[in-house]
Scaffold this active site. Structure first.
Site, short mmCIF file in Angstrom:
data_model
loop_
_atom_site.label_atom_id
_atom_site.label_comp_id
_atom_site.label_asym_id
_atom_site.label_seq_id
_atom_site.Cartn_x
_atom_site.Cartn_y
_atom_site.Cartn_z
CG ASP A 99 15.54 -11.64 -16.14
OD1 ASP A 99 16.02 -11.76 -17.07
OD2 ASP A 99 15.03 -10.79 -15.34
CD GLU A 121 19.57 -10.55 -11.16
OE1 GLU A 121 19.09 -10.74 -12.39
OE2 GLU A 121 20.55 -10.22 -10.72
CD GLU A 135 13.51 -10.07 -20.02
OE1 GLU A 135 12.24 -9.67 -20.48
OE2 GLU A 135 14.25 -10.14 -21.44
CG HIS A 206 18.79 -5.34 -24.59
ND1 HIS A 206 18.24 -6.66 -23.98
CD2 HIS A 206 19.75 -5.10 -23.19
CE1 HIS A 206 18.36 -6.81 -22.10
NE2 HIS A 206 18.94 -5.64 -22.08
NE ARG A 208 12.91 -11.17 -26.38
CZ ARG A 208 13.12 -12.34 -27.79
NH1 ARG A 208 12.20 -11.91 -28.84
NH2 ARG A 208 14.39 -12.54 -27.79
CG HIS A 239 21.31 -6.30 -27.55
ND1 HIS A 239 21.56 -7.41 -28.43
CD2 HIS A 239 21.66 -6.76 -25.88
CE1 HIS A 239 21.08 -8.62 -27.57
NE2 HIS A 239 21.72 -8.09 -26.18
C1 UD1 Z 1 18.55 -11.76 -23.82
C2 UD1 Z 1 17.69 -12.60 -22.38
C3 UD1 Z 1 17.31 -10.79 -22.21
C4 UD1 Z 1 18.58 -10.67 -21.45
C5 UD1 Z 1 19.64 -10.12 -22.96
C6 UD1 Z 1 20.71 -9.50 -22.38
C7 UD1 Z 1 15.24 -14.00 -23.12
C8 UD1 Z 1 14.30 -13.80 -23.77
N1 UD1 Z 1 15.55 -12.53 -23.07
O1 UD1 Z 1 17.95 -11.28 -24.76
O2 UD1 Z 1 16.35 -11.51 -20.52
O3 UD1 Z 1 18.29 -9.17 -20.39
O4 UD1 Z 1 20.18 -11.47 -23.74
O5 UD1 Z 1 21.65 -9.59 -23.44
O6 UD1 Z 1 15.77 -14.86 -22.97
N2 UD1 Z 1 22.20 -12.28 -31.11
C9 UD1 Z 1 23.80 -12.12 -31.97
N3 UD1 Z 1 24.69 -12.19 -30.90
C10 UD1 Z 1 24.69 -12.48 -29.89
C11 UD1 Z 1 23.47 -12.09 -28.92
C12 UD1 Z 1 22.40 -12.43 -30.01
O7 UD1 Z 1 23.53 -12.54 -33.43
O8 UD1 Z 1 26.07 -12.94 -29.01
C13 UD1 Z 1 21.59 -11.85 -31.61
C14 UD1 Z 1 20.93 -13.17 -32.72
O9 UD1 Z 1 19.88 -12.91 -33.91
C15 UD1 Z 1 19.44 -13.90 -32.02
C16 UD1 Z 1 18.72 -12.47 -31.18
O10 UD1 Z 1 20.10 -11.12 -30.99
O11 UD1 Z 1 18.74 -14.56 -31.63
C17 UD1 Z 1 18.10 -12.14 -30.16
O12 UD1 Z 1 18.65 -12.96 -29.17
P1 UD1 Z 1 18.07 -13.69 -27.43
O13 UD1 Z 1 18.93 -13.52 -26.59
O14 UD1 Z 1 16.87 -14.08 -28.37
O15 UD1 Z 1 17.20 -12.02 -27.42
P2 UD1 Z 1 18.09 -10.46 -26.70
O16 UD1 Z 1 17.04 -9.98 -27.05
O17 UD1 Z 1 19.36 -11.12 -26.97
N1 UDP Z 2 27.39 -4.90 -20.60
C1 UDP Z 2 28.72 -5.10 -21.28
N2 UDP Z 2 29.37 -4.62 -22.89
C2 UDP Z 2 28.05 -3.56 -23.03
C3 UDP Z 2 26.79 -3.73 -22.10
C4 UDP Z 2 26.99 -4.47 -21.04
O1 UDP Z 2 29.82 -6.21 -21.13
O2 UDP Z 2 28.09 -3.67 -24.36
C5 UDP Z 2 27.60 -5.69 -19.43
C6 UDP Z 2 27.37 -5.45 -18.60
O3 UDP Z 2 28.27 -4.63 -18.07
C7 UDP Z 2 26.47 -5.40 -17.33
C8 UDP Z 2 25.71 -6.14 -18.32
O4 UDP Z 2 26.48 -6.45 -19.68
O5 UDP Z 2 27.13 -6.65 -16.45
C9 UDP Z 2 24.52 -6.24 -18.94
O6 UDP Z 2 23.74 -7.00 -20.09
P1 UDP Z 2 22.73 -7.12 -20.45
O7 UDP Z 2 21.99 -5.02 -20.81
O8 UDP Z 2 22.56 -6.91 -22.01
O9 UDP Z 2 20.92 -7.59 -20.20
P2 UDP Z 2 20.21 -7.33 -18.80
O10 UDP Z 2 21.32 -6.71 -16.99
O11 UDP Z 2 19.58 -6.58 -19.30
O12 UDP Z 2 20.02 -9.17 -18.39
#
Ligand code: UD1
Ligand code: UDP
Length: 365
Positions: A99, A121, A135, A206, A208, A239
């Site tokens: 999502d 999913e 999401e 994490h 939003r 995160h």
């Molecule tokens: C995103 C997804 C969320 C999912 C989550 C999993 C959307 C809108 N959100 O949220 O559904 O649950 O990923 O973790 O699609 N960043 C880094 N390095 C990384 C990853 C993230 O620096 O490897 C930082 C960056 O500043 C980036 C910010 O996190 O701009 C947000 O990343 P983004 O993918 O937009 O949203 P998440 O909160 O990670």
């Molecule tokens: N996970 C990981 N390292 C971490 C935290 C989570 O590998 O430090 C894995 C966890 O086992 C799960 C997935 O990341 O499979 C969940 O991702 P996240 O919580 O970022 O996203 P969501 O599932 O809420 O979309």
């Protein structure tokens, strides 16, 4: 000899990579398919961590992530790039999981290119368009664009039927997260911060919709739990989202027995879940994994689209009120019967065979 079908698998964030890995590995092993992996790299480091665990090298990498990206900016940049990818790759089938913004934009780009899209999913719903944000809306919109809906549970399939999704397009497969868990479990690593005689609480945060005051309340509750229980260690992999980092780092300043780390590699995280006394999280994937490992999970959110674990009694939806979080966690720490009732283990989300079932559907398509 039949020509293999080209399947383009799009992945953007950490959980998508974990949940698509079993599908990608199965497609690659099956001569009926030619698998192409598209990394949008909506996440960078957190995506790469997972890809290296599963030995997956993307065929196309859009490297789209920017620091603190906004939803509009990310969506716009992704759509532009995905249009080109669909034209260049011209796959027979496009697949994406979950999502995220990557999933919604991939589904739109596939639709515009008139390529059938399979949603892995599918059918998770809270019924509240803003929770989780964005999401829930991403899932609803993605469903309208999909040709195949791979629902993890009968309840998810039911949501799709209620929305008038044709029955023949819905397939209950289980969640691929359980396939992934089975594939890595024997390689999982023990957490370094485990101390004899102490109980480990593993937490992740994490979402939003929790940014700001709810996240601060959750952190205050976690800190209070650690400070009130001398035999408790907290492991909190933080995160990379800067909106999470700022609040969490500030909230735990000077708190001993709270171990804040970078996101853990998947093998370390699975090991941490296995050694944890309990898990507290607002994550989707963690709600599915912890019960499968027999660990009670307290869900730090107001709603869940994964009620199956709550209904099975192995997860509890505790919300974001600090008092409620503390009370529920304390009960699990103090009351062995309450703990045992939640630590029974259950796997309502899958049996480890989801990828096999998805390939079966695609082979017959
Ligand atoms: C995103 C997804 C969320 C999912 C989550 C999993 C959307 C809108 N959100 O949220 O559904 O649950 O990923 O973790 O699609 N960043 C880094 N390095 C990384 C990853 C993230 O620096 O490897 C930082 C960056 O500043 C980036 C910010 O996190 O701009 C947000 O990343 P983004 O993918 O937009 O949203 P998440 O909160 O990670
Ligand atoms: N996970 C990981 N390292 C971490 C935290 C989570 O590998 O430090 C894995 C966890 O086992 C799960 C997935 O990341 O499979 C969940 O991702 P996240 O919580 O970022 O996203 P969501 O599932 O809420 O979309």
């Amino acid at each position: 000899m039949t020509v293999p079908k080209t399947v383009l698998c799009a992945i953007g964030t950490r959980p998508e990579a974990i949940k698509m890995a079993p599908v990608i590995l199965a497609l690659r092993a099956d001569p009926a398919f030619r698998c192409r992996v598209l990394a949008t790299a909506q996440h960078r480091q957190m995506l790469d961590q997972v890809l290296s665990v599963f030995g997956i090298v993307p065929d196309v990498d859009l490297d789209i992530m920017q620091p603190d990206q906004s939803l509009c900016d990310l969506t716009g940049r992704l759509l532009l790039r995905l249009g080109t990818v669909m034209a260049e790759e011209a796959p027979d089938i496009v697949l994406a999981q979950g999502d995220t913004t990557t999933v919604l934009t991939t589904a739109i780009a596939a639709f515009y290119a008139r390529i059938p899209f399979g949603h892995v999913e599918a059918g998770l719903r809270t019924g509240d368009p803003c929770n989780p944000f964005p999401e829930e809306m991403n899932r609803v919109l993605t469903a309208r664009l999909a040709s195949w809906h791979f629902a993890p549970t009968p309840q998810a399939a039911h949501h799709l039927r209620v929305e008038n999704t044709p029955d023949h397009a819905i397939h209950v497969t289980g969640n691929t997260v359980i396939d992934a868990l089975h594939q890595v479990r024997d390689k999982a690593r023990r957490p370094a911060c485990l101390t004899p005689g102490r109980r480990l609480i593993l937490a992740t945060l994490h979402r939003r919709e929790n940014f700001g005051a709810p996240l601060a309340r959750i952190c205050a509750a976690l800190r209070a739990i650690v400070e009130a229980n001398e035999d408790v260690e907290l492991l909190l992999p933080v995160h990379h989202n800067p909106n999470v980092r700022a609040t969490v780092t500030e909230a735990f300043r000077g708190c001993c027995r709270a171990h804040l780390t970078d996101p853990l590699d998947y093998l370390d995280f699975v090991g941490a879940m296995e050694h944890a006394h309990m898990v507290m999280s607002d994550s989707g994937g963690v709600q599915e994994e912890a019960p499968a490992l027999g660990k009670p999970v307290l869900i730090l959110r107001e709603t869940t689209e994964r009620p199956e674990a709550v209904e099975a009694g192995v997860a509890a939806l505790v919300g974001t009120d600090a008092g409620a979080i503390r009370a529920r966690a304390q009960r699990l720490l103090d009351d062995p019967a309450a703990y045992a009732a939640m630590a029974r283990g259950a796997s309502p989300f899958g049996d480890g065979q989801a990828a096999r079932r998805i390939l079966g559907v695609l082979r017959a398509a």
